[in-house]
Structures are given as structure tokens and as C-alpha cells.
Design an enzyme around this catalytic site. Sequence first.
Site, PDB file in Angstrom:
ATOM      1  N   GLY A   1       7.567  -2.472  -6.844  1.00  0.00           N
ATOM      2  CA  GLY A   1       6.971  -1.873  -8.032  1.00  0.00           C
ATOM      3  C   GLY A   1       5.574  -2.438  -8.073  1.00  0.00           C
ATOM      4  O   GLY A   1       5.393  -3.630  -8.249  1.00  0.00           O
TER       5      GLY A   1
ATOM      6  N   SER B   1      -3.760  -1.550  -0.484  1.00  0.00           N
ATOM      7  CA  SER B   1      -4.722  -1.438   0.618  1.00  0.00           C
ATOM      8  C   SER B   1      -4.723  -0.034   1.215  1.00  0.00           C
ATOM      9  O   SER B   1      -5.130   0.163   2.348  1.00  0.00           O
ATOM     10  CB  SER B   1      -4.461  -2.500   1.687  1.00  0.00           C
ATOM     11  OG  SER B   1      -3.185  -2.315   2.264  1.00  0.00           O
TER      12      SER B   1
ATOM     13  N   CYS C   1      -6.976 -13.198  -2.704  1.00  0.00           N
ATOM     14  CA  CYS C   1      -7.387 -14.029  -1.568  1.00  0.00           C
ATOM     15  C   CYS C   1      -6.632 -15.355  -1.667  1.00  0.00           C
ATOM     16  O   CYS C   1      -6.051 -15.686  -2.704  1.00  0.00           O
ATOM     17  CB  CYS C   1      -8.893 -14.239  -1.572  1.00  0.00           C
ATOM     18  SG  CYS C   1      -9.479 -15.341  -2.856  1.00  0.00           S
TER      19      CYS C   1
ATOM     20  N   GLN D   1      11.646  -6.629  -4.057  1.00  0.00           N
ATOM     21  CA  GLN D   1      11.589  -6.076  -5.411  1.00  0.00           C
ATOM     22  C   GLN D   1      10.327  -5.250  -5.358  1.00  0.00           C
ATOM     23  O   GLN D   1       9.272  -5.784  -5.066  1.00  0.00           O
ATOM     24  CB  GLN D   1      11.379  -7.214  -6.417  1.00  0.00           C
ATOM     25  CG  GLN D   1      12.498  -7.332  -7.431  1.00  0.00           C
ATOM     26  CD  GLN D   1      12.181  -8.421  -8.448  1.00  0.00           C
ATOM     27  OE1 GLN D   1      11.047  -8.599  -8.851  1.00  0.00           O
ATOM     28  NE2 GLN D   1      13.207  -9.140  -8.856  1.00  0.00           N
TER      29      GLN D   1
ATOM     30  N   ASP E   1       6.051   4.571   7.328  1.00  0.00           N
ATOM     31  CA  ASP E   1       5.564   3.876   6.135  1.00  0.00           C
ATOM     32  C   ASP E   1       6.526   2.732   5.793  1.00  0.00           C
ATOM     33  O   ASP E   1       7.683   2.738   6.211  1.00  0.00           O
ATOM     34  CB  ASP E   1       5.510   4.881   4.966  1.00  0.00           C
ATOM     35  CG  ASP E   1       4.635   4.397   3.813  1.00  0.00           C
ATOM     36  OD1 ASP E   1       3.702   3.606   4.067  1.00  0.00           O
ATOM     37  OD2 ASP E   1       4.883   4.812   2.677  1.00  0.00           O
ATOM     38  N   GLU E   2       6.061   1.761   5.040  1.00  0.00           N
ATOM     39  CA  GLU E   2       6.875   0.615   4.599  1.00  0.00           C
ATOM     40  C   GLU E   2       7.570  -0.072   5.775  1.00  0.00           C
ATOM     41  O   GLU E   2       8.742  -0.442   5.721  1.00  0.00           O
ATOM     42  CB  GLU E   2       7.919   1.063   3.558  1.00  0.00           C
ATOM     43  CG  GLU E   2       7.345   1.767   2.330  1.00  0.00           C
ATOM     44  CD  GLU E   2       6.578   0.848   1.382  1.00  0.00           C
ATOM     45  OE1 GLU E   2       6.536  -0.382   1.611  1.00  0.00           O
ATOM     46  OE2 GLU E   2       5.993   1.382   0.424  1.00  0.00           O
TER      47      GLU E   2
ATOM     48  N   TYR F   1       2.801  -6.667  -8.468  1.00  0.00           N
ATOM     49  CA  TYR F   1       2.132  -7.400  -7.397  1.00  0.00           C
ATOM     50  C   TYR F   1       0.645  -7.139  -7.431  1.00  0.00           C
ATOM     51  O   TYR F   1       0.218  -6.023  -7.690  1.00  0.00           O
ATOM     52  CB  TYR F   1       2.652  -6.950  -6.026  1.00  0.00           C
ATOM     53  CG  TYR F   1       4.101  -7.278  -5.823  1.00  0.00           C
ATOM     54  CD1 TYR F   1       4.481  -8.488  -5.261  1.00  0.00           C
ATOM     55  CD2 TYR F   1       5.078  -6.383  -6.217  1.00  0.00           C
ATOM     56  CE1 TYR F   1       5.811  -8.801  -5.091  1.00  0.00           C
ATOM     57  CE2 TYR F   1       6.414  -6.678  -6.060  1.00  0.00           C
ATOM     58  CZ  TYR F   1       6.779  -7.890  -5.496  1.00  0.00           C
ATOM     59  OH  TYR F   1       8.085  -8.199  -5.345  1.00  0.00           O
TER      60      TYR F   1
ATOM     61  N   CYS G   1     -11.668 -12.049  -7.394  1.00  0.00           N
ATOM     62  CA  CYS G   1     -13.030 -12.330  -6.937  1.00  0.00           C
ATOM     63  C   CYS G   1     -13.448 -11.191  -6.004  1.00  0.00           C
ATOM     64  O   CYS G   1     -12.833 -10.134  -6.017  1.00  0.00           O
ATOM     65  CB  CYS G   1     -13.104 -13.698  -6.245  1.00  0.00           C
ATOM     66  SG  CYS G   1     -12.350 -13.729  -4.613  1.00  0.00           S
TER      67      CYS G   1
ATOM     68  N   MET H   1      -0.755  -5.178  -0.843  1.00  0.00           N
ATOM     69  CA  MET H   1      -0.573  -4.123  -1.837  1.00  0.00           C
ATOM     70  C   MET H   1      -1.950  -3.515  -2.140  1.00  0.00           C
ATOM     71  O   MET H   1      -2.960  -4.228  -2.094  1.00  0.00           O
ATOM     72  CB  MET H   1      -0.016  -4.715  -3.144  1.00  0.00           C
ATOM     73  CG  MET H   1       1.417  -5.141  -3.044  1.00  0.00           C
ATOM     74  SD  MET H   1       2.475  -3.702  -2.946  1.00  0.00           S
ATOM     75  CE  MET H   1       4.084  -4.484  -3.024  1.00  0.00           C
TER      76      MET H   1
HETATM   77 ZN   LIG Z   1     -10.102 -14.243  -4.779  1.00  0.00          ZN
END
Ligand SMILES: [Zn+2]
Length: 190
Positions: free
Chosen positions: A171, A13, A179, A169, A85-86, A175, A146, A11
Site C-alpha cells: 500500500g 520510482s 535516502c 504489506q 511487474d513486482e 511507504y 531532501c 517506491m
Molecule cells: Zn534524504
Amino acid sequence: MAKLYYRFGTMQSNKSNQIITTHYQYTTQGKRCLAYSTPVDTRSGFKKIKSRIGLELEAEYVTDNIFKQVKSAHEEEKVYAVLVDEAQFLKKSEVHHLSDIADELDIPVIAFGLKTDFRNQLFEGSKVLLELADAIDELKTVCQYCNKKATLNMRMMGGRPVNVGQTIQIGDEEYVPVCRKCYKERLPLV
Ligand SMILES: [Zn+2]
């Protein structure tokens, strides 16, 4: 010979923005480019790809007719690329049709999607794309907590990380890209 590309990322990106930008680059050169999305994601409304920075692109939904659709469009006027897409929500048969577009029509197909769901399991469409794509690229983003590269999508419910619920789901507010280390500090791997 044209290639089938898979560009995956977590998500946030920048996937939708990249697909819209790629479409723009082709069309400003006068090269016809067809945009598709998958019907599972209705977040953007019917047939519309939206990026977080406010760009929009009209798109058809992928079905098992996609090969025939692209073939007849290409016969009318040359198609230079097909964008999807998706792509994590594609069915196996639909990915097979995308590979036929590259192999039989010699049109590059560039699919964008998530690799795994919030339980860190491959989506069906992603699995088949990872198996079949000629070129696989990772779109990178930074972990929410981080400064490392995010590789997983953590589901948040009421501001708390969870690993339960329906797989599909959608939205973005639910989300966050994280890392693996930060994920494990908050949730056990399942
Ligand atoms: Zn992290």
C-alpha cells in the site's frame, strides 16, 4: 542472444508506468509483448498493473508454468518481449524460468521491482535477479525529505516511520522513498 533485464527502484520510482509504456511501445509497432505480475501484490485487483498516473495494463500472474506458457504463445505468434511487474516477489525457480525464456526462446525479459524491503533486506526475487540478470538498471527517484536520490523504502504507520511488522504489506501510502542519511536520522539501520 536475448537478455534478462532487471530494472529496480524504490517506491514511487515509476516502475508500473515504465512497464505500461514499454508494453505500449512494442504493441504500437505491432510487436506482441506479454505482461506478467506476481500474485503477492493484489493491490491492483486480479491481473492488472496500474500506475499512479492512471494507466492500466492487463497481466497474467507468474507461476512455475511461465516458460511453457510463453513457449506455446511464441509458437502461435512471435513474442517480442516478456515484461514482469513486482518482480521482487518472484520465487527463485520463477526467475530461473525467466532466464530460460531469454536463453532458450531468445525473447528478452524485462523485470521491474523493488530491491529491498523496509528493513533494507533484499527480496528473494530481487536477490536472484541481481545475481542472474544480464543488465541491471536503477530507476531513480528523489528522497521524500531532501534532494538526494532515494535508495531505501521507509515504512510509515500513522505518519511515523517504523521498522517492524510483516515484510509483505503493500500500500503505497505506507511507504516513502528516502535516502540513507534521512533514513538514519529517523530510524536505526537494522
Ligand atoms: Zn534524504
